[in-house]
Design a protein around this motif. Structure first.
Motif, PDB file in Angstrom:
ATOM      1  N   LEU A   1      -1.847  -5.195   9.831  1.00 38.64           N
ATOM      2  CA  LEU A   1      -1.730  -3.867  10.436  1.00 38.64           C
ATOM      3  C   LEU A   1      -3.061  -3.121  10.406  1.00 38.64           C
ATOM      4  O   LEU A   1      -3.337  -2.278  11.270  1.00 38.64           O
ATOM      5  N   LEU A   2      -3.890  -3.431   9.416  1.00 37.03           N
ATOM      6  CA  LEU A   2      -5.166  -2.740   9.259  1.00 37.03           C
ATOM      7  C   LEU A   2      -6.281  -3.392  10.053  1.00 37.03           C
ATOM      8  O   LEU A   2      -7.396  -2.849  10.127  1.00 37.03           O
ATOM      9  N   PHE A   3      -6.010  -4.560  10.627  1.00 38.71           N
ATOM     10  CA  PHE A   3      -7.018  -5.286  11.411  1.00 38.71           C
ATOM     11  C   PHE A   3      -6.389  -5.730  12.726  1.00 38.71           C
ATOM     12  O   PHE A   3      -6.161  -6.926  12.956  1.00 38.71           O
ATOM     13  N   PRO A   4      -6.101  -4.784  13.616  1.00 43.47           N
ATOM     14  CA  PRO A   4      -5.398  -5.139  14.859  1.00 43.47           C
ATOM     15  C   PRO A   4      -6.208  -6.041  15.787  1.00 43.47           C
ATOM     16  O   PRO A   4      -5.643  -6.692  16.666  1.00 43.47           O
ATOM     17  N   ASN A   5      -7.529  -6.103  15.592  1.00 42.42           N
ATOM     18  CA  ASN A   5      -8.348  -6.952  16.468  1.00 42.42           C
ATOM     19  C   ASN A   5      -8.255  -8.425  16.121  1.00 42.42           C
ATOM     20  O   ASN A   5      -8.699  -9.281  16.884  1.00 42.42           O
TER      21      ASN A   5
ATOM     22  N   ALA B   1       0.311  -2.169   3.282  1.00 44.71           N
ATOM     23  CA  ALA B   1      -0.888  -2.858   3.762  1.00 44.71           C
ATOM     24  C   ALA B   1      -2.127  -2.328   3.058  1.00 44.71           C
ATOM     25  O   ALA B   1      -3.039  -3.097   2.693  1.00 44.71           O
ATOM     26  N   GLN B   2      -2.218  -1.005   2.863  1.00 47.31           N
ATOM     27  CA  GLN B   2      -3.364  -0.427   2.167  1.00 47.31           C
ATOM     28  C   GLN B   2      -3.417  -0.915   0.721  1.00 47.31           C
ATOM     29  O   GLN B   2      -4.490  -1.214   0.190  1.00 47.31           O
TER      30      GLN B   2
ATOM     31  N   ALA C   1     -15.384 -10.161   7.139  1.00 47.38           N
ATOM     32  CA  ALA C   1     -15.138  -8.784   7.566  1.00 47.38           C
ATOM     33  C   ALA C   1     -14.196  -8.071   6.602  1.00 47.38           C
ATOM     34  O   ALA C   1     -14.345  -6.870   6.346  1.00 47.38           O
ATOM     35  N   ILE C   2     -13.228  -8.792   6.060  1.00 45.55           N
ATOM     36  CA  ILE C   2     -12.265  -8.184   5.134  1.00 45.55           C
ATOM     37  C   ILE C   2     -12.916  -7.931   3.771  1.00 45.55           C
ATOM     38  O   ILE C   2     -12.752  -6.854   3.180  1.00 45.55           O
ATOM     39  N   LYS C   3     -13.658  -8.908   3.270  1.00 45.75           N
ATOM     40  CA  LYS C   3     -14.285  -8.778   1.945  1.00 45.75           C
ATOM     41  C   LYS C   3     -15.679  -9.388   2.001  1.00 45.75           C
ATOM     42  O   LYS C   3     -15.839 -10.608   1.827  1.00 45.75           O
ATOM     43  N   PRO C   4     -16.692  -8.569   2.231  1.00 45.52           N
ATOM     44  CA  PRO C   4     -18.056  -9.106   2.395  1.00 45.52           C
ATOM     45  C   PRO C   4     -18.596  -9.776   1.133  1.00 45.52           C
ATOM     46  O   PRO C   4     -19.348 -10.747   1.213  1.00 45.52           O
TER      47      PRO C   4
END
Length: 825
Positions: free
Chosen positions: A381-385, A357-358, A243-246
């Motif tokens: 912080l960018l992937f709270p799930n 984070a960005q 999900a972070i880096k396909p």
């Protein structure tokens, strides 16, 4: 007699001065000085002048420590560079080559100079110009203990500079011959050899083997990680990673920071950002090189936690770097990665948590696949799930997988590049980097910085051989004598081959000697175990009978040695091999094998102590037993061993107090090893004395006189060393040597009272209660009669000499008898 005494004293002093000149810890003094100069904010003029003076004098330790400290070089200025470059030391040239590759605050970027320094270093097999671009080690992300090989692309290798330099064929041939020679000693040389044959000679067979071995290391580590975390955690982390880096990058960065044809020659690097010469890949590499050099010149920070506020200082270079990199970061993964890495408060900028984070996410998603190796928890912080800590996978696990798989992807891309120009994909199976001991190439040629410890160990090892000889001739038929003889020989071999390696000069010519000494260690340790078992079997105890009946010592030693042989066959890992630790050779040890040997060590010594205590309790109180001396020996051995271990916290406390970590590395090992070595000497003397005391007449006097000489010599050398160290540290080496000589002279003037008090002390510890033989008793009676009136006439002396000859007494025997009379009266 007086002339002989003066000549002997002068000889002792000369030998002592030579010994301490070689053995004194000059490296410790210099490193401590450089460390203090390196860590202070201001420039101390006195320290600066002293370091420059030592550099101009050609002091090799100063050259080494200054050359490797970029901050010290920046504070010492161009004079230090000129002095180091004029030294003509290949190892120093190799250490300076990255400075001209990247440029520093003192010297400009100059790739022609960088290449010449690289080639100079190659003459001594010192390979520099940047090893791994990313200092981060994937082992820090999880505890597997795996060796991962090269992490990230080397900055710019010497081979790429050679390619740009357009050297002649004869020059290529000479470089190839030297790389082939050095590849036997250095992993980096073997890598450059494979790279040279691929890029320069058009032969990729060795390089493909290098890639295969690198892939195997990473894949083995990945399997260990998978086994450690479990399937559920791995599955969840893999989903988060996707999900972070396909997709992984398609640009090959390894050995490709300067794309082929991107630069015309070595000088073009200066004009990469000018019009038609613009080359973003090489420009990003050049900017990163310069920023890493700037960071190396910063004042060191000792904070364990992250710095939250921007410290005081000039950050104009960092600001310019971020401005230049921002224009490249969207299209160049290397730029995105190092723009993030230099966006911390210590770099002169404070981003918000979301901004940081960005920046981290852009780095991870870039085509520079090692970006994930540099990411940290803020990206959550960018992937709270996605939970950060979870049994079914988390972001940390995802970053580990992205880092490892990204490294494998870059290796695959590199293999594609290496095989594109070849119709057949073959391997040179005789080439391997796995069996090369990477740490045997000295950073500095010459005598070992710890030669004093090594020489002491070798000397005391031969003393053990002599003590073993005394035990054997005392009674060669006695089982206890033979067991002690065997034990002393084994202990002596451990000292000579184990710690004696510290005396091996740090030069390539001596690498086989250092490796040979270390490879004998398993056999020597096995022999020591056998000798310990034999000694236990010689005791009159039930445990001794058990050892004798089942040959326990031989069984344990054989099983342990067999396990080491099987380990070498299965994994190729030896119990110990030589490695360069700072400026001396020492063992590189297999941890599992060491653990098993420690257990055997504790077991055997526990059995020996049990047997000795049991024998001591059974002894006849009216008769003196050698067991008492064996127990004293073990008491002294463990006392000195305890002192050696206690040196560690003491040295660490001193390092914290003086804020000088070099104290730990310099004084710690010296104090620990010297305490252990001289504890072993006392142990061996007492063991030998317990055996030969009742068999060799005059052994007590022999031991006493020897111990008095040892004490006096130790005081003599200590006075010299103490005065020399203090005065040298405060003034100069010449005044230090003079002060040391005066201190030793003062001790020499007090020789008689020192020897008298030393003898009285030793006499208190070892009372003289030996019985005399028939011949000795007869001579003793005549000597007492002759000296009854206080003097011995010439006629009486002739009579005594004639009687000594008839009784077959030597001069030493007569002297012992006279000393016995004098000590009684």
């Amino acid at each position: 007699m007086r002339i002989r005494l003066l000549l002997s004293t002068a000889l002792i002093l000369i030998i002592g001065l030579i010994y301490f000149r070689f053995a004194r810890p000059e490296a410790m003094v210099v490193e401590s000085l450089v460390s203090r100069f390196d860590t202070t904010e201001t420039i101390d003029p006195r320290s600066r002048d002293l370091l420059l003076e030592k550099l101009n004098q050609g002091d090799r330790f100063t050259q080494y420590y200054v050359a490797r400290s970029k901050r010290s070089l920046s504070k010492l200025g161009l004079d230090a560079y000129n002095s180091l470059l004029d030294s003509g030391q290949p190892e120093v040239d190799a250490m300076l080559s990255p400075d001209f590759l990247s440029g520093t605050s003192v010297v400009d970027i100059e790739w022609g100079k960088a290449l010449s320094l690289y080639l100079s270093g190659l003459d001594s097999c010192s390979i520099h110009l940047g090893n791994d671009f990313d200092e981060i080690d994937m082992r820090g992300r999880f505890v597997t203990g795996q060796s991962w090989g090269d992490l990230g692309p080397p900055v710019i290798t010497g081979i790429e500079l050679i390619e740009l330099a357009k050297l002649s064929e004869s020059q290529h041939q000479k470089i190839h011959e030297q790389l082939s020679y050095c590849s036997a000693f250095s992993v980096w040389a073997a890598r450059d050899l494979a790279l040279f044959e691929w890029k320069i000679l058009g032969d990729n067979r060795k390089f493909l083997v290098y890639l295969d071995q690198e892939k195997a290391k990473v894949k083995a580590g990945l399997e260990v990680f998978k086994a450690a975390v479990g399937e559920e955690y791995l599955s969840g982390s893999s989903a988060i990673a996707e999900a972070i880096k396909p997709e992984f990058g398609t640009k090959s960065y390894m050995f490709n920071l300067i794309p082929r044809g991107g630069l015309e020659d070595l000088e073009t690097i200066r004009d990469l950002d000018n019009g038609s010469n613009r080359n973003e890949e090489a420009l990003a590499a050049r900017l990163v090189l310069g920023m890493k050099s700037t960071a190396a010149e910063r004042p060191p920070t000792f904070s364990i936690s992250r710095i939250e506020e921007i410290p005081e200082g000039d950050f104009s270079a960092e600001e310019q770097f971020r401005t230049d990199m921002s224009s490249l970061a969207d299209s160049n993964g290397l730029a995105a990665t190092y723009l993030h890495r230099f966006s911390l408060p210590e770099d002169g900028i404070k981003l918000s948590d979301e901004e940081y984070a960005q920046s981290s996410l852009r780095m991870v998603q870039s085509d520079y696949d090692w970006g994930a190796c540099n990411a940290d928890s803020e990206i959550e912080l960018l992937f709270p799930n996605f939970e950060y800590y979870s049994d079914d996978g988390d972001i940390q696990g995802a970053l580990v997988l992205l880092c490892i798989n990204g490294h494998l992807n870059q290796l695959d891309l590199l293999e594609q590049r290496a095989t594109n120009d070849f119709s057949q994909v073959e391997r040179d199976h005789e080439f391997s980097i796995e069996t090369i001991t990477s740490g045997t190439v000295p950073n500095m040629k010459g005598l070992s910085s710890h030669i004093g410890i090594g020489l002491s160990a070798i000397l005391i090892g031969f003393v053990f051989f002599y003590l073993a000889y005394l035990c054997f001739i005392a009674d060669s038929t006695n089982r206890r004598n033979k067991s002690v003889c065997f034990l002393l020989i084994s202990e002596g071999l451990v000292l000579i081959f184990g710690l004696g390696i510290l005396a091996v000069p740090t030069q390539l010519e001596f690498v086989p000697l250092a490796i040979g000494m270390s490879l004998t260690i398993p056999v020597i340790l096995s022999g020591l175990t056998v000798s310990q078992g034999y000694f236990i079997a010689s005791t009159e105890t039930s445990l001794g009978a058990f050892f004798a009946r089942f040959r326990i010592g031989i069984v344990i030693a054989s099983l342990w040695l067999l396990s080491q042989i099987l380990s070498v066959i299965s994994s190729g890992e030896y119990f110990a091999t030589a490695d360069i630790v700072r400026q001396f050779y020492f063992w590189s040890i297999n941890g599992v094998a060491v653990g098993s040997e420690i257990l055997i060590f504790l077991f055997m010594h526990s059995c020996i102590l049990i047997c000795l205590i049991t024998e001591h309790r059974k002894r006849d109180p009216n008769k003196e037993s050698s067991t008492s001396y064996f127990l004293y020996a073990y008491f002294m051995r463990f006392l000195f061993l305890l002192v050696s271990l206690l040196y560690a916290p003491v040295v660490i406390a001193l390092a914290v107090f003086f804020d000088d970590l070099s104290i730990v590395f310099n004084y710690g090992p010296d104090l620990m090893f010297m305490s252990y070595i001289y504890g072993e000497l006392i142990y061996g003397l007492l063991f030998c004395y317990g055996i030969v005391k009742g068999n060799i007449f005059g052994i007590t006097q022999l031991i006493k006189r020897g111990m008095v000489k040892v004490i006096f010599t130790a005081l003599l050398f200590t006075a010299f060393y103490f005065m020399e160290t203090i005065v040298s540290g405060e003034f100069s080496d010449s005044l230090g040597n003079l002060a040391g000589f005066l201190g030793a002279s003062l001790v020499l003037l007090l020789e008689k009272p020192i020897n008298k008090h030393a003898y009285n002390f030793i006499d208190y510890l070892i009372p003289d209660n030996e019985s005399l033989g028939t011949s000795e008793e007869a001579y003793l009676y005549l000597y007492r009669v002759a000296i009854e009136d206080g003097t011995i006439s010439q006629d009486e002396q002739r009579m005594l000499d004639s009687m000594a000859q008839k009784l077959e007494l030597g001069a030493e025997d007569v002297l012992r008898i006279k000393n016995r009379i004098n000590n009684i009266t």
